[in-house]
Structure formats: C-alpha cells, structure tokens
Write a protein that holds these residues in place. Structure first.
Motif, PDB file in Angstrom:
ATOM      1  N   TYR A   1      -8.586   5.508  -4.703  1.00 16.89           N
ATOM      2  CA  TYR A   1      -7.815   4.306  -4.357  1.00 16.89           C
ATOM      3  C   TYR A   1      -7.869   3.361  -5.555  1.00 16.89           C
ATOM      4  CZ  TYR A   1      -8.263   5.748   0.551  1.00 16.89           C
ATOM      5  OH  TYR A   1      -8.207   6.446   1.722  1.00 16.89           O
ATOM      6  N   PHE A   2      -6.729   2.771  -5.879  1.00 11.64           N
ATOM      7  CA  PHE A   2      -6.638   1.894  -7.047  1.00 11.64           C
ATOM      8  C   PHE A   2      -6.033   0.554  -6.667  1.00 11.64           C
ATOM      9  CE2 PHE A   2      -6.243   6.242  -8.306  1.00 11.64           C
ATOM     10  CZ  PHE A   2      -6.990   6.357  -9.464  1.00 11.64           C
ATOM     11  N   ARG A   3      -6.616  -0.528  -7.220  1.00 11.91           N
ATOM     12  CA  ARG A   3      -5.966  -1.834  -7.132  1.00 11.91           C
ATOM     13  C   ARG A   3      -5.190  -2.013  -8.432  1.00 11.91           C
ATOM     14  NH1 ARG A   3     -10.307  -5.082  -6.229  1.00 11.91           N
ATOM     15  NH2 ARG A   3     -10.388  -4.695  -3.998  1.00 11.91           N
ATOM     16  N   LEU A   4      -3.916  -2.375  -8.313  1.00 14.33           N
ATOM     17  CA  LEU A   4      -3.087  -2.528  -9.511  1.00 14.33           C
ATOM     18  C   LEU A   4      -2.804  -3.994  -9.784  1.00 14.33           C
ATOM     19  CD1 LEU A   4      -2.594   0.578  -9.077  1.00 14.33           C
ATOM     20  CD2 LEU A   4      -0.389   0.177 -10.134  1.00 14.33           C
ATOM     21  N   SER A   5      -3.075  -4.425 -11.027  1.00 12.89           N
ATOM     22  CA  SER A   5      -2.803  -5.818 -11.394  1.00 12.89           C
ATOM     23  C   SER A   5      -1.957  -5.838 -12.650  1.00 12.89           C
ATOM     24  CB  SER A   5      -4.094  -6.577 -11.694  1.00 12.89           C
ATOM     25  OG  SER A   5      -5.061  -6.254 -10.749  1.00 12.89           O
ATOM     26  N   LEU A   6      -0.903  -6.643 -12.586  1.00 15.33           N
ATOM     27  CA  LEU A   6       0.039  -6.713 -13.707  1.00 15.33           C
ATOM     28  C   LEU A   6      -0.550  -7.522 -14.855  1.00 15.33           C
ATOM     29  CD1 LEU A   6       2.914  -5.889 -14.542  1.00 15.33           C
ATOM     30  CD2 LEU A   6       3.727  -8.057 -13.618  1.00 15.33           C
ATOM     31  N   GLY A   7      -0.303  -7.048 -16.081  1.00 21.03           N
ATOM     32  CA  GLY A   7      -0.758  -7.787 -17.266  1.00 21.03           C
ATOM     33  C   GLY A   7      -1.135  -6.813 -18.366  1.00 21.03           C
ATOM     34  N   ALA A   8      -0.589  -7.049 -19.576  1.00 26.46           N
ATOM     35  CA  ALA A   8      -0.878  -6.130 -20.684  1.00 26.46           C
ATOM     36  C   ALA A   8      -2.375  -6.090 -20.964  1.00 26.46           C
ATOM     37  CB  ALA A   8      -0.107  -6.577 -21.931  1.00 26.46           C
ATOM     38  N   ARG A   9      -3.045  -7.257 -20.840  1.00 24.48           N
ATOM     39  CA  ARG A   9      -4.482  -7.262 -21.137  1.00 24.48           C
ATOM     40  C   ARG A   9      -5.273  -6.443 -20.118  1.00 24.48           C
ATOM     41  NH1 ARG A   9      -6.137 -13.149 -22.068  1.00 24.48           N
ATOM     42  NH2 ARG A   9      -4.346 -13.539 -23.379  1.00 24.48           N
ATOM     43  N   ARG A  10      -4.838  -6.558 -18.853  1.00 28.20           N
ATOM     44  CA  ARG A  10      -5.515  -5.764 -17.803  1.00 28.20           C
ATOM     45  C   ARG A  10      -5.297  -4.269 -18.049  1.00 28.20           C
ATOM     46  NH1 ARG A  10      -3.577 -10.016 -13.927  1.00 28.20           N
ATOM     47  NH2 ARG A  10      -5.443 -11.230 -13.502  1.00 28.20           N
ATOM     48  N   ALA A  11      -4.056  -3.941 -18.461  1.00 28.80           N
ATOM     49  CA  ALA A  11      -3.764  -2.530 -18.737  1.00 28.80           C
ATOM     50  C   ALA A  11      -4.599  -2.052 -19.923  1.00 28.80           C
ATOM     51  CB  ALA A  11      -2.275  -2.343 -19.015  1.00 28.80           C
TER      52      ALA A  11
ATOM     53  N   PHE B   1       0.849  -1.201   0.000  1.00 21.68           N
ATOM     54  CA  PHE B   1       0.000   0.000   0.000  1.00 21.68           C
ATOM     55  C   PHE B   1       0.878   1.243   0.000  1.00 21.68           C
ATOM     56  CE2 PHE B   1      -2.380   3.233   2.684  1.00 21.68           C
ATOM     57  CZ  PHE B   1      -3.291   3.590   1.697  1.00 21.68           C
ATOM     58  N   ILE B   2       0.555   2.172  -0.881  1.00 21.53           N
ATOM     59  CA  ILE B   2       1.271   3.460  -0.921  1.00 21.53           C
ATOM     60  C   ILE B   2       0.225   4.570  -0.878  1.00 21.53           C
ATOM     61  CG2 ILE B   2       2.808   4.972  -2.254  1.00 21.53           C
ATOM     62  CD1 ILE B   2       4.048   2.429  -3.492  1.00 21.53           C
ATOM     63  N   ASP B   3       0.465   5.544  -0.003  1.00 18.93           N
ATOM     64  CA  ASP B   3      -0.452   6.671   0.150  1.00 18.93           C
ATOM     65  C   ASP B   3       0.256   7.948  -0.297  1.00 18.93           C
ATOM     66  OD1 ASP B   3      -2.241   8.617   0.937  1.00 18.93           O
ATOM     67  OD2 ASP B   3      -2.805   7.555   2.770  1.00 18.93           O
ATOM     68  N   ILE B   4      -0.221   8.523  -1.394  1.00 15.00           N
ATOM     69  CA  ILE B   4       0.360   9.765  -1.921  1.00 15.00           C
ATOM     70  C   ILE B   4      -0.555  10.924  -1.514  1.00 15.00           C
ATOM     71  CG2 ILE B   4       1.011  10.996  -4.044  1.00 15.00           C
ATOM     72  CD1 ILE B   4       2.883   8.703  -3.308  1.00 15.00           C
ATOM     73  N   ASP B   5      -0.079  11.694  -0.543  1.00 14.46           N
ATOM     74  CA  ASP B   5      -0.895  12.768   0.038  1.00 14.46           C
ATOM     75  C   ASP B   5      -0.107  14.088  -0.018  1.00 14.46           C
ATOM     76  OD1 ASP B   5      -3.200  13.727   1.447  1.00 14.46           O
ATOM     77  OD2 ASP B   5      -2.004  13.747   3.279  1.00 14.46           O
ATOM     78  N   PRO B   6       0.003  14.653  -1.220  1.00 14.04           N
ATOM     79  CA  PRO B   6       0.901  15.805  -1.402  1.00 14.04           C
ATOM     80  C   PRO B   6       0.191  17.147  -1.238  1.00 14.04           C
ATOM     81  CG  PRO B   6       0.067  15.090  -3.519  1.00 14.04           C
ATOM     82  CD  PRO B   6      -0.663  14.269  -2.468  1.00 14.04           C
TER      83      PRO B   6
ATOM     84  N   LEU C   1       5.034  -0.411  -6.138  1.00 13.33           N
ATOM     85  CA  LEU C   1       3.879  -1.144  -5.617  1.00 13.33           C
ATOM     86  C   LEU C   1       3.923  -2.599  -6.073  1.00 13.33           C
ATOM     87  CD1 LEU C   1       1.354  -0.179  -3.961  1.00 13.33           C
ATOM     88  CD2 LEU C   1       0.086  -0.313  -6.093  1.00 13.33           C
ATOM     89  N   LYS C   2       3.564  -3.507  -5.155  1.00 10.90           N
ATOM     90  CA  LYS C   2       3.498  -4.935  -5.529  1.00 10.90           C
ATOM     91  C   LYS C   2       2.350  -5.171  -6.490  1.00 10.90           C
ATOM     92  CE  LYS C   2       5.035  -6.680  -1.069  1.00 10.90           C
ATOM     93  NZ  LYS C   2       4.637  -7.389   0.134  1.00 10.90           N
ATOM     94  N   ASN C   3       2.453  -6.225  -7.279  1.00 12.00           N
ATOM     95  CA  ASN C   3       1.318  -6.664  -8.082  1.00 12.00           C
ATOM     96  C   ASN C   3       0.168  -6.991  -7.116  1.00 12.00           C
ATOM     97  OD1 ASN C   3      -0.310  -7.650 -10.080  1.00 12.00           O
ATOM     98  ND2 ASN C   3       0.802  -9.589 -10.325  1.00 12.00           N
ATOM     99  N   GLY C   4      -1.009  -6.445  -7.364  1.00 12.09           N
ATOM    100  CA  GLY C   4      -2.136  -6.660  -6.440  1.00 12.09           C
ATOM    101  C   GLY C   4      -2.169  -5.641  -5.315  1.00 12.09           C
ATOM    102  N   GLY C   5      -1.278  -4.647  -5.375  1.00 11.69           N
ATOM    103  CA  GLY C   5      -1.220  -3.648  -4.312  1.00 11.69           C
ATOM    104  C   GLY C   5      -2.283  -2.567  -4.451  1.00 11.69           C
ATOM    105  N   LEU C   6      -2.349  -1.726  -3.421  1.00 13.99           N
ATOM    106  CA  LEU C   6      -3.342  -0.648  -3.368  1.00 13.99           C
ATOM    107  C   LEU C   6      -2.606   0.693  -3.351  1.00 13.99           C
ATOM    108  CD1 LEU C   6      -6.501  -0.242  -2.910  1.00 13.99           C
ATOM    109  CD2 LEU C   6      -5.944   0.010  -0.489  1.00 13.99           C
ATOM    110  N   LEU C   7      -3.009   1.580  -4.259  1.00 17.98           N
ATOM    111  CA  LEU C   7      -2.418   2.923  -4.323  1.00 17.98           C
ATOM    112  C   LEU C   7      -3.511   3.940  -4.015  1.00 17.98           C
ATOM    113  CD1 LEU C   7      -0.191   4.989  -5.205  1.00 17.98           C
ATOM    114  CD2 LEU C   7      -1.050   4.725  -7.546  1.00 17.98           C
TER     115      LEU C   7
END
Ligand SMILES: C[S@@+](CC[C@H](N)C(=O)[O-])C[C@H]1O[C@@H](n2cnc3c(N)ncnc32)[C@H](O)[C@@H]1O
Ligand SMILES: [Zn+2]
Length: 390
Positions: free
Chosen positions: A233-243, A137-142, A157-163
């Motif tokens: 908040y975003f869930r990030l998943s690796l994969g060209a198709r997902r992108a 998890f990464i929190d960007i609060d600028p 961020l790890k694959n499957g992580g939350l931003l």
C-alpha cells in the motif's frame, strides 16, 4: 454459472459454487467463470482494516475504485464495512462478472453507492484521470503482475490518495524466472533464502518509479509477503521534491553467498564487486526499494483497529506484530537452517537464536517473510558465533 454464498467480514457474497468448479477434487478458482479465491479473504480483511484507518485519518467521505473486481469481493466489502466510503467504482473485463457484482451490491444494500462497469481496467482508470474524477483509493488486484495497471492508477489517484497493489508473480520476482522479472520490472532478482523480501522490494521500487514520472512521491505504508502473493500500500503525495526523496531510496542489494554478508548501495553510486568481509564476488539485485517497507504509525493504527469480527483476525494480529518488530531493521534476514547448515550443525529454535542475539547485545526479531528467519543488526560473523554457542 452455478453459484453459492460466502460470508467475509460483515459482507455476504454470491460466488461461483466451489463444488462445481474443481480440479483433482478441489475447488480451482481458475476453472470458475468468475474469479473468486477464498484464500484471499486474509488479503481482503487486511485491506478493509487498512482502508478504515486511511479513511478515518482523512476525516471526510472518500471514494474508491476496484477495477479488477471479479465478484466485487473487495469493492463491496469497502462500501459495506468501511465507514465514510461514499462510493465505489468496480469494473471487470469479464462480462460474467458484472451481474454478480450487481447482485452482490444489492444483497448487501449498497447498490446506491456503487457503479459497475464492463470495461478494461486501464480504460476505466483513464476515464478518471481528470482532476475532480480521481479516487482516494485504488486497489489493483490482478492475475500476476500489477505493472500494466500502475501508470493509469497513479494518474487516477488524488494527491494524498492510497494505492494498493497485489503481485502474484512471485516466481519472477523471487528469481525463479529472472527474465520475466527483468521484462516486467526492469530489475534483476536474486534467488536465495531471502528472495521474498528482495521480490517485494522490486515490486515497491517499480511503483515508486512509476509515480515519480508524474512528480508523485510514493511512500509504502504497508507491505507484506504471504502465501502466494506480495501486497503493498502506498500513500502518494504530489511534488518533485517528494518524488526525488522517494527515488533516493532506490538502489541495489548486494549479497555475498560465501559469508552471508549483505548490504545496499544507492542508485547511481559505484557498486562494489567483492565482499568487504571475505573478498568473494558479490551478487546484486535491483534496482529496488531500499527504504522502509511500512510506516510504523500506519501499522500501529491498523493493529489498534477492531478487526476482531473478521475470520482471519488472529492471523492479522500475528502479521502486524511481526511487521512492527521489523520496523527499523536492516534489509535482508538470516534463515536459521541456512546459517546452521554452513556451520555443519542442527538449527536451534527461533526463540533460542533470538535470545542469543539479544544477550550478545544485538537487536533481533522474527520476520514475517520466513518462519525461521531473523532480522538483526548483527553482522554474519556474529550471527554464526551466537548460533555456534547455542
Ligand atoms: C485476481 S482476479 C480479482 C479478484 C478480486 N479482486 C477478489 O478479491 O476476489 C483478477 C480479475 O481481473 C479481471 N481482469 C483481467 N484483466 C483485466 C483487464 N484488463 N481489465 C479489467 N479486468 C480484468 C479478471 O477477469 C479477474 O476477474
Ligand atoms: Zn563474504
């Protein structure tokens, strides 16, 4: 620095003394040597609830990064209040922040689970871009826009992580300073009655684009606009198709200022230039995110989480009730005052307008974006007809 104390959730925080850093008799966060804004307690409460839900679903210990930490209010709360957060890395470029964050960790008995660094956020994140070093998890609060920190966050961020990202540059995103929006987000904003939704969608679209560069699909699971900021908040998943699938939700918002008709068009499609109802020229905003702004399962899980111990719990319930109502509704909303003014009459109450639309066979919900806003699948003509009859 003169300090005092604040309690948020289950956490006690050393903060700049509000009575010592004032402007025109009121506490001014920007006057304080270390940044702390009590109004953002709501944002932190929501973040603790959201991270709790995310961590529970992971079912294993997680780590987090708060690279723009100020007093450490967020990172300390994550370590103290979210079960299964095993480590939080916090940083700030302001040297005066560092002892405060360390004091706050000790005060809350979590000093063994935090690392505090005096470092630029991008540098800190870049140091964690190697597999094995990345965060759940990464929190960007600028201050202002999160854009300068997106690339390094996604890489850390790890694959499957939350931003999570905060944007306080609502004036550019809402079209008050459109040149600034174009510079930061390469997107054209639209200044009208639903500009907060358009602005939030521009922000979401920019995160999706940044993630897609690295073949990550970024999926917004919780997005809202309140007070002076947007948060998503975003869930990030690796994969060209997902992108590709995420990028497929980018497009343009088209709006007729003459008859209130609005629609979306996909990125790469030919864009209509005139309104399909009245033929007037269309205004356009984007590229922006045209898909769902939140994931209903994530919303329901947060709504069901026991946040009753938090000071802002009532406000949280109200926000999540509205966000749940907005699920599946079209892009944009109608503001009763705007529709009524066009009809040369006074605005009906929100409740009566909602009832009127529902009895005419349409879906209609209040929106969290505006106290007099309605999300509905009714076309503009039907909305006007219903309001005329009230
Ligand atoms: C909005 S404040 C953070 C507030 C904090 N997250 C909270 O909830 O109380 C932004 C912080 O970012 C810090 N900052 C600004 N630019 C930075 C950079 N490039 N790297 C690290 N910290 C930075 C500022 O010193 C400030 O403390
Ligand atoms: Zn029109």
């Amino acid at each position: 620095m003169i300090t005092s104390f604040a309690v948020e959730g289950k956490t006690e925080l050393e903060i700049p003394d509000p009575s010592s850093y004032t402007f025109q008799g009121k506490y001014a966060p920007f006057k304080a040597p270390v940044f702390y804004n009590p109004q953002m307690e709501f944002s932190r409460d929501v973040a603790v609830a959201a991270l709790s839900v995310f961590a529970k679903a992971k079912g294993r210990p997680i780590n987090a990064c708060d690279p723009l930490a100020g007093t450490g209010a967020r990172g300390i709360r994550y370590a103290k209040e979210v079960q299964s957060v095993e480590k939080v890395v916090m940083g700030d470029l302001n040297a005066e922040s560092i002892p405060i964050i360390i004091n706050n960790a000790r005060r809350n008995g979590i000093e063994g689970r935090v690392e505090v660094v005096h470092e630029d956020a991008n540098l800190l994140l870049a140091e964690h871009s190697e597999p094995g070093e990345r965060f759940d998890f990464i929190d960007i609060d600028p201050f202002g826009t999160p854009v300068p920190f997106l690339d390094s966050s996604i890489r850390a961020l790890k694959n499957g992580g939350l931003l999570a990202v905060t944007a306080t540059d609502t004036a550019p995103l809402c079209g008050v300073h459109s040149k600034s929006c174009i510079r930061k987000y390469l997107s054209i904003p639209l200044r009208n009655e639903f500009c907060h939704e358009t602005g939030l969608r521009i922000l979401v679209g920019s995160v999706v684009r940044e993630a897609a560069k690295y073949d990550f699909g970024a999926s917004p699971v919780l997005s809202y606009s309140v007070d002076h900021y947007f948060r998503s908040y975003f869930r990030l998943s690796l994969g060209a198709r997902r992108a590709d699938s995420a990028v497929g939700n980018l497009g343009y918002l088209l709006s007729c200022s003459s008859c209130l008709w609005r629609s979306v068009a996909a990125f790469g499609e030919a864009l209509p230039t005139s309104c399909e109802i009245c033929g007037s020229p269309l205004r356009r905003a984007g590229p922006l995110w045209t898909g769902a702004l939140s994931d209903p399962d994530f919303l329901r899980a947060i709504y069901g989480f026991d946040f009753s111990y938090m000071r802002t719990s009532k406000r949280m319930s109200k926000l999540f009730e509205k966000l749940l109502g907005e699920v599946g509704m079209p892009v944009g909303f109608y503001v009763l005052d705007v529709v009524s003014k066009r009809l040369g009459m006074g605005a009906p109450s929100l409740e009566r307008a909602l009832e009127g639309l529902k009895s005419a066979g349409y879906s209609a919900f209040p929106t969290h974006f505006h106290p007099k806003g309605i999300k509905t699948n009714a076309p503009p003509g039907a909305v006007e007809e219903v309001i005329k009859r009230l």
